[in-house]
Design a protein around this motif. Structure first.
Motif, PDB file in Angstrom:
ATOM      1  N   ARG A  64       0.856  -1.144   0.007  1.00  0.00           N
ATOM      2  CA  ARG A  64      -0.006  -0.039   0.048  1.00  0.00           C
ATOM      3  C   ARG A  64       0.882   1.402   0.072  1.00  0.00           C
ATOM      4  N   ASP A  65       1.872   1.247   0.646  1.00  0.00           N
ATOM      5  CA  ASP A  65       2.766   2.397   0.802  1.00  0.00           C
ATOM      6  C   ASP A  65       3.586   2.471  -0.457  1.00  0.00           C
ATOM      7  N   SER A  66       3.967   1.500  -1.012  1.00  0.00           N
ATOM      8  CA  SER A  66       4.776   1.706  -2.056  1.00  0.00           C
ATOM      9  C   SER A  66       4.002   1.920  -3.383  1.00  0.00           C
ATOM     10  N   PHE A  67       2.673   1.744  -3.543  1.00  0.00           N
ATOM     11  CA  PHE A  67       1.922   2.132  -4.765  1.00  0.00           C
ATOM     12  C   PHE A  67       0.958   3.490  -4.263  1.00  0.00           C
ATOM     13  N   THR A  68       1.008   3.879  -3.217  1.00  0.00           N
ATOM     14  CA  THR A  68       0.435   5.195  -2.965  1.00  0.00           C
ATOM     15  C   THR A  68       1.529   6.371  -2.905  1.00  0.00           C
ATOM     16  N   LEU A  69       1.435   7.252  -4.054  1.00  0.00           N
ATOM     17  CA  LEU A  69       2.262   8.088  -3.996  1.00  0.00           C
ATOM     18  C   LEU A  69       1.564   9.664  -3.817  1.00  0.00           C
ATOM     19  N   GLU A  70       2.094  10.392  -2.949  1.00  0.00           N
ATOM     20  CA  GLU A  70       1.651  11.827  -3.061  1.00  0.00           C
ATOM     21  C   GLU A  70       2.226  12.560  -4.296  1.00  0.00           C
ATOM     22  N   ARG A  71       1.571  13.817  -4.726  1.00  0.00           N
ATOM     23  CA  ARG A  71       1.985  14.645  -5.784  1.00  0.00           C
ATOM     24  C   ARG A  71       3.374  15.021  -5.590  1.00  0.00           C
ATOM     25  N   SER A  72       3.881  15.317  -4.494  1.00  0.00           N
ATOM     26  CA  SER A  72       5.170  16.010  -4.345  1.00  0.00           C
ATOM     27  C   SER A  72       6.295  14.944  -4.380  1.00  0.00           C
ATOM     28  N   ALA A  73       5.832  13.445  -4.158  1.00  0.00           N
ATOM     29  CA  ALA A  73       6.736  12.496  -4.309  1.00  0.00           C
ATOM     30  C   ALA A  73       7.030  12.132  -5.713  1.00  0.00           C
ATOM     31  N   VAL A  82      14.435   6.056  -1.005  1.00  0.00           N
ATOM     32  CA  VAL A  82      14.146   6.089   0.405  1.00  0.00           C
ATOM     33  C   VAL A  82      12.921   5.340   0.613  1.00  0.00           C
ATOM     34  N   GLN A  83      12.027   5.083  -0.271  1.00  0.00           N
ATOM     35  CA  GLN A  83      10.752   4.042  -0.152  1.00  0.00           C
ATOM     36  C   GLN A  83      11.356   2.846  -0.288  1.00  0.00           C
ATOM     37  N   LEU A  84      12.375   2.416  -1.239  1.00  0.00           N
ATOM     38  CA  LEU A  84      12.855   1.248  -1.208  1.00  0.00           C
ATOM     39  C   LEU A  84      13.365   0.739  -0.014  1.00  0.00           C
ATOM     40  N   ILE A  85      14.563   1.504   0.547  1.00  0.00           N
ATOM     41  CA  ILE A  85      14.978   1.246   1.907  1.00  0.00           C
ATOM     42  C   ILE A  85      14.126   0.857   3.049  1.00  0.00           C
ATOM     43  N   ALA A  86      13.005   1.967   2.948  1.00  0.00           N
ATOM     44  CA  ALA A  86      11.874   1.933   4.070  1.00  0.00           C
ATOM     45  C   ALA A  86      11.345   0.294   3.894  1.00  0.00           C
TER      46      ALA A  86
END
Length: 378
Positions: A64-73, A82-86
């Protein structure tokens, strides 16, 4: 005679402790791959049943976190790394209980028989392992045949258990088609986990058969011929004639040390033709008189000779000498029952020395009391 030689070369003797120790040093010990496989499979199935729900929830959160992106991201070039490491950290944390359980099971299964063993010789390169002729011999050996039968039996057993599980779960699996998507997925995962666990239980039967076989096979490999047992005994214990010579030298050394203590004695009591015992008593350091030397026949005469050379009093007391000789070892205190008799001996020696210095009348030899249980007639 030829038949006897052939029989003598048969490995009919159980491995000696030295042979077992040497085998362990070379990395040879009983191992069962089936036991290790059973432990890992059961641990994996049990881990899925215990931690499956939390693992699923963690993986769902990672997706869910990996495929949910905010516009700024979207415009941040660092966001992907950063997302991959997390996500990797979250996945490692979620998988860690199962991985730790698998690690423990793998170690326990490997050392379940044979114990912990570290041997550099086992991993050292050996040219004879590259011999193609020996390799072909192993391929068509009895051991290879046994391994083939084991493999066929394992496949057959697992297949039989799998068919049994499918027959028992047929209605349950068909009912999944009528369930909503999310409950159906949970139902499928739960069914697969329990099916995997039951399949893993089938390896228990395989391990119960393989473990005794591996122990027996290992012991059979280490069996020795009678000649090997004799040769090992000679190597470890030494040849009988060498051992006899060593014992003789040890006796001579002990006898020399004993003779060196004779001059320190206060008195030597004798049965002139058989025994001699040298006694020493120091009121400050000894609770009772101590035997510093004793011997029979030639050794007894040597003790008496050294005693006379060093002006140690020699008394002829046959019954008392026999009692002390047979009931006391060198370096030991005399038995309680002989305290009175030895005290009279020491008192007599003291009075005799005073008489020789002209300080009293000549003492008479007392009658030394000896308990019946300490008497010896020979």
């Amino acid at each position: 005679m030829a038949e006897e030689n052939d029989n003598s070369q048969e490995k009919t003797e159980e491995a000696t402790p030295r042979r077992l120790e040497k085998a362990r040093e070379e990395g040879q010990t009983a191992r069962s791959r089936e036991l290790a496989t059973m432990a890992v499979l059961l641990a994996g199935a049990g881990g899925l049943l215990m931690f499956g729900s939390s693992l699923g929830a963690s993986l769902e959160g990672i997706m869910r976190d990996s495929f949910t992106l905010e516009r700024s991201a979207i415009f941040d070039t660092r966001h992907m790394s950063v997302q991959l490491i997390a996500s990797a950290k979250d996945a490692a944390f979620a998988l860690s209980p199962i991985l730790i359980l698998l690690l423990i099971a793998a170690i326990a299964g490997s050392i379940g028989i044979g114990g912990m063993l570290f041997s550099g010789k086992a991993i050292a390169p050996k040219l004879n392992r590259m011999d193609p002729i020996k390799g072909l011999g192993k391929m068509f050996s009895m051991r290879s045949l046994v391994e083939l039968v084991k493999a066929i039996a394992k496949v057959g057993l697992v297949m039989a258990v799998a068919i049994l599980i499918l027959n028992l779960r047929t209605e349950d699996l068909l009912s999944i088609a009528e369930e909503p998507t999310v409950p159906a997925m949970e139902h499928v995962v739960w069914t697969l986990a329990w099916s995997f666990f039951l399949l893993s239980c089938a390896t228990i039967i395989i391990a119960m058969i393989d473990v005794p076989f591996q122990i027996y096979d290992h012991q059979k490999k280490l069996r020795m011929t009678k000649q090997e047992v004799k040769d090992e005994y000679k190597e470890t214990e030494g040849k009988p004639e060498v051992k006899g010579k060593i014992r003789q030298l040890q006796r001579e050394m002990a006898q020399r040390r004993m003779m060196e203590d004779v001059p320190k004695a206060d008195v030597v009591i004798t049965n002139p033709t058989h025994y001699a015992v040298a006694l020493q008593y120091d009121q400050k350091s000894m609770g009772a008189p101590v035997v510093v030397a004793k011997g029979a026949d030639e050794v007894a005469f040597k003790i008496m000779e050294i005693a006379r050379e060093h002006k140690v009093e020699v008394l002829r007391t046959p019954p008392l000498t026999r009692a002390v000789y047979h009931n006391t070892d060198i370096g030991e205190e005399i038995p309680d029952g002989l305290y009175m008799a030895i005290a009279q001996v020491l008192a007599y020696v003291f009075q005799l020395r005073q008489f020789r210095k002209g300080r009293g009348a000549k003492p008479g030899m007392p009658d030394f009391p000896i308990p019946s249980d300490l008497r010896r007639d020979i």
